[in-house]
Design a protein around this motif. Structure first.
Motif, PDB file in Angstrom:
ATOM      1  N   SER A   1     -11.249 -36.585  -4.971  1.00 18.92           N
ATOM      2  CA  SER A   1      -9.964 -36.224  -5.582  1.00 18.92           C
ATOM      3  C   SER A   1     -10.157 -35.140  -6.641  1.00 18.92           C
ATOM      4  CB  SER A   1      -9.314 -37.448  -6.205  1.00 18.92           C
ATOM      5  OG  SER A   1      -9.066 -38.431  -5.229  1.00 18.92           O
ATOM      6  N   ALA A   2     -11.222 -35.266  -7.441  1.00 19.73           N
ATOM      7  CA  ALA A   2     -11.471 -34.254  -8.475  1.00 19.73           C
ATOM      8  C   ALA A   2     -11.735 -32.879  -7.845  1.00 19.73           C
ATOM      9  CB  ALA A   2     -12.654 -34.678  -9.344  1.00 19.73           C
ATOM     10  N   VAL A   3     -12.548 -32.837  -6.779  1.00 17.67           N
ATOM     11  CA  VAL A   3     -12.825 -31.556  -6.106  1.00 17.67           C
ATOM     12  C   VAL A   3     -11.540 -30.976  -5.515  1.00 17.67           C
ATOM     13  CG1 VAL A   3     -14.102 -30.466  -4.232  1.00 17.67           C
ATOM     14  CG2 VAL A   3     -15.201 -32.230  -5.610  1.00 17.67           C
ATOM     15  N   SER A   4     -10.710 -31.839  -4.925  1.00 15.90           N
ATOM     16  CA  SER A   4      -9.468 -31.341  -4.326  1.00 15.90           C
ATOM     17  C   SER A   4      -8.538 -30.772  -5.386  1.00 15.90           C
ATOM     18  CB  SER A   4      -8.778 -32.463  -3.553  1.00 15.90           C
ATOM     19  OG  SER A   4      -8.358 -33.488  -4.436  1.00 15.90           O
ATOM     20  N   TYR A   5      -8.513 -31.336  -6.588  1.00 18.21           N
ATOM     21  CA  TYR A   5      -7.629 -30.796  -7.625  1.00 18.21           C
ATOM     22  C   TYR A   5      -8.210 -29.528  -8.253  1.00 18.21           C
ATOM     23  CZ  TYR A   5      -4.202 -34.408  -7.254  1.00 18.21           C
ATOM     24  OH  TYR A   5      -3.206 -35.205  -6.767  1.00 18.21           O
ATOM     25  N   VAL A   6      -9.525 -29.384  -8.242  1.00 21.13           N
ATOM     26  CA  VAL A   6     -10.114 -28.100  -8.651  1.00 21.13           C
ATOM     27  C   VAL A   6      -9.673 -27.003  -7.671  1.00 21.13           C
ATOM     28  CG1 VAL A   6     -12.279 -26.830  -8.889  1.00 21.13           C
ATOM     29  CG2 VAL A   6     -12.081 -29.125  -9.840  1.00 21.13           C
ATOM     30  N   PHE A   7      -9.720 -27.326  -6.374  1.00 21.26           N
ATOM     31  CA  PHE A   7      -9.274 -26.361  -5.365  1.00 21.26           C
ATOM     32  C   PHE A   7      -7.772 -26.098  -5.491  1.00 21.26           C
ATOM     33  CE2 PHE A   7      -7.805 -25.656  -0.899  1.00 21.26           C
ATOM     34  CZ  PHE A   7      -8.295 -24.367  -0.797  1.00 21.26           C
ATOM     35  N   PHE A   8      -7.005 -27.130  -5.781  1.00 21.75           N
ATOM     36  CA  PHE A   8      -5.561 -26.965  -5.966  1.00 21.75           C
ATOM     37  C   PHE A   8      -5.271 -25.996  -7.124  1.00 21.75           C
ATOM     38  CE2 PHE A   8      -1.630 -28.477  -8.095  1.00 21.75           C
ATOM     39  CZ  PHE A   8      -0.736 -28.160  -7.098  1.00 21.75           C
ATOM     40  N   ALA A   9      -6.032 -26.130  -8.199  1.00 24.60           N
ATOM     41  CA  ALA A   9      -5.848 -25.210  -9.330  1.00 24.60           C
ATOM     42  C   ALA A   9      -6.179 -23.772  -8.921  1.00 24.60           C
ATOM     43  CB  ALA A   9      -6.736 -25.642 -10.500  1.00 24.60           C
TER      44      ALA A   9
ATOM     45  N   VAL B   1      -5.833 -22.488  -5.901  1.00 26.90           N
ATOM     46  CA  VAL B   1      -4.719 -22.000  -5.067  1.00 26.90           C
ATOM     47  C   VAL B   1      -3.535 -21.591  -5.939  1.00 26.90           C
ATOM     48  CG1 VAL B   1      -3.033 -22.682  -3.318  1.00 26.90           C
ATOM     49  CG2 VAL B   1      -5.426 -23.339  -3.063  1.00 26.90           C
ATOM     50  N   ILE B   2      -3.248 -22.368  -6.976  1.00 27.99           N
ATOM     51  CA  ILE B   2      -2.154 -22.030  -7.889  1.00 27.99           C
ATOM     52  C   ILE B   2      -2.441 -20.695  -8.582  1.00 27.99           C
ATOM     53  CG2 ILE B   2      -0.971 -22.707  -9.997  1.00 27.99           C
ATOM     54  CD1 ILE B   2      -0.120 -24.328  -7.617  1.00 27.99           C
ATOM     55  N   VAL B   3      -3.687 -20.501  -9.025  1.00 29.01           N
ATOM     56  CA  VAL B   3      -4.047 -19.243  -9.698  1.00 29.01           C
ATOM     57  C   VAL B   3      -3.887 -18.061  -8.743  1.00 29.01           C
ATOM     58  CG1 VAL B   3      -5.971 -17.960 -10.704  1.00 29.01           C
ATOM     59  CG2 VAL B   3      -5.575 -20.334 -11.368  1.00 29.01           C
ATOM     60  N   VAL B   4      -4.355 -18.222  -7.494  1.00 25.11           N
ATOM     61  CA  VAL B   4      -4.223 -17.139  -6.509  1.00 25.11           C
ATOM     62  C   VAL B   4      -2.749 -16.838  -6.242  1.00 25.11           C
ATOM     63  CG1 VAL B   4      -4.644 -16.538  -4.094  1.00 25.11           C
ATOM     64  CG2 VAL B   4      -6.450 -17.610  -5.436  1.00 25.11           C
TER      65      VAL B   4
END
Length: 300
Positions: free
Chosen positions: A275-283, A285-288
Motif C-alpha cells: 500500500s505504501a509503494v502504491s501511494y508513492v506511485f499515486f503521488a 502520477v498526481i505530480v505528472v
C-alpha cells in the motif's frame, strides 16, 4: 390582528424542498462511489501505516516505516524506471501514429470503411488474445518477427528473452493494440474542423503540406493535448499485457511498478508495504498530471 384570522406560516425554504429529491437522484451513484472508491482509498492509506500482512492476523501501527523502506528499496526505483521507459516508448508513437492514420483516412483514401475497421479492431480485442497473438509472433524459432529478420539477412532477436529488446517488444504490442482509440479521437476532431480556413489557404496558393502544417495541425492542438495527457496516464498504469507476456522478465527488465506492488502484496503477503509503494506511485502520477496541466496551460 383581526380576530378569527389565522397567522401565516413561514414559507418553506427553497433548499429544503430541493434537497430531498436531489439526494434520491444522487444516491444510486454516491453509494457505489463511496463503497468501491472512497472507502478503499481510505483503507489503503491506513494500511500503508501498518504492518498488515496476509500471513498475520494481528496488525500494528508502524508510522512512516513502510514509506521510508519504499524510498530505500532499489526494486521500487528499478520498476519505476521501467514504467517511465515504457511510457516514453509507447506514448510518443501512440500519438504520432494515430495522427498519421487519421490524416490518411480523412484525406479521402479509397476504401474508407476498410481502413477504419482495420485501424480500430485491435483495440476491441481482450488483452489475453492480444498477448497470445504476439507471443506467437515473438517465438524465437518459428515466429514471424525472426522469420522476417532472417529473410532480410539479419540475426534473429530474442524478442522476449533479451533484456535490451523486451521492453521495445512490449511497447510495439501496445502501440498495435491501443492506437485505434487515439485514431478515433483524431478522426473525430478532423471531421469537426471548419473547411473555410483550408479553402482560403488553398485560394492563396498554399500547397497540401503547407495547409497541413499551418492550418490543420494548429487546429488540432487541443486534441493533441487531450490525447497526450490520456496516453501518458494510461501508459503509467501498464500492468496486464506485461504480466501476461513476460511476467516482468527477463531479470525484471520489464517489471512495472504496479506489478511490483502486486508481487509484494500478494506473493510476499506484505499488504502494508505494498500500500505504501502504491501511494508513492499515486503521488508521482498526481505530480505528472499537474505538471502536464501547467505546461499545456502555459502553451495556450
Amino acid at each position: 390582528m383581526p380576530t378569527g384570522e389565522r397567522p401565516l406560516s413561514p414559507p418553506p425554504r427553497r433548499g429544503s424542498r430541493r434537497r430531498g429529491p436531489g439526494l434520491l437522484f444522487v444516491l444510486p451513484f454516491a453509494v457505489p462511489f463511496v463503497l468501491f472508491l472512497v472507502w478503499p482509498v481510505v483503507q489503503g492509506v491506513w494500511m500503508s501505516f501498518t504492518d498488515s500482512s496476509l500471513a498475520l492476523r494481528d496488525t500494528s501501527f508502524v508510522g512512516f516505516d513502510n514509506y521510508a523502506e519504499a524510498f530505500g528499496d532499489p526494486d521500487v526505483w528499478s520498476s519505476l524506471g521501467n514504467t517511465v521507459l515504457f511510457t516514453a516508448l509507447s506514448s510518443i508513437p501512440l500519438v504520432l501514429v494515430a495522427l498519421v492514420m487519421a490524416l490518411l483516412v480523412h484525406s479521402g483514401l479509397a476504401g474508407q470503411w476498410v481502413w477504419r475497421l482495420s485501424f480500430f479492431v485491435p483495440y476491441l480485442l481482450p488483452v489475453t488474445v492480444v498477448t497470445l497473438i504476439w507471443t506467437w509472433l515473438y517465438q524465437p524459432d518459428i515466429g514471424l518477427g525472426n522469420e522476417l529478420l532472417t529473410t532480410l539477412g539479419f540475426e534473429p532477436v530474442g524478442w522476449l528473452s533479451d533484456e535490451a529488446v523486451a521492453m521495445w517488444s512490449v511497447a510495439a504490442l501496445t502501440v498495435w493494440w491501443t492506437v485505434g482509440f487515439n485514431f478515433l479521437l483524431y478522426l473525430a476532431a478532423l471531421q469537426s474542423l471548419p473547411t473555410t480556413y483550408d479553402e482560403a489557404a488553398a485560394l492563396d496558393g498554399a500547397g497540401a503540406w503547407r495547409r497541413l502544417w499551418s492550418v490543420t495541425l494548429p487546429q488540432l492542438r487541443r486534441t493533441t493535448v487531450l490525447v497526450s495527457m490520456l496516453q501518458i496516464l494510461a501508459s503509467l498504469k501498464v500492468f496486464d499485457q506485461i504480466y501476461i507476456l513476460t511476467k516482468g522478465g527477463p531479470n525484471g527488465s520489464t517489471r512495472p511498478i504496479l506489478e511490483y506492488v502486486y508481487d509484494v502484496g500478494f506473493t510476499g503477503y506484505r499488504l502494508g508495504y505494498a500500500s505504501a509503494v502504491s501511494y508513492v506511485f499515486f503521488a508521482l502520477v498526481i505530480v505528472v498530471s499537474l505538471a502536464q496541466l501547467r505546461l499545456f496551460r502555459q502553451e495556450d
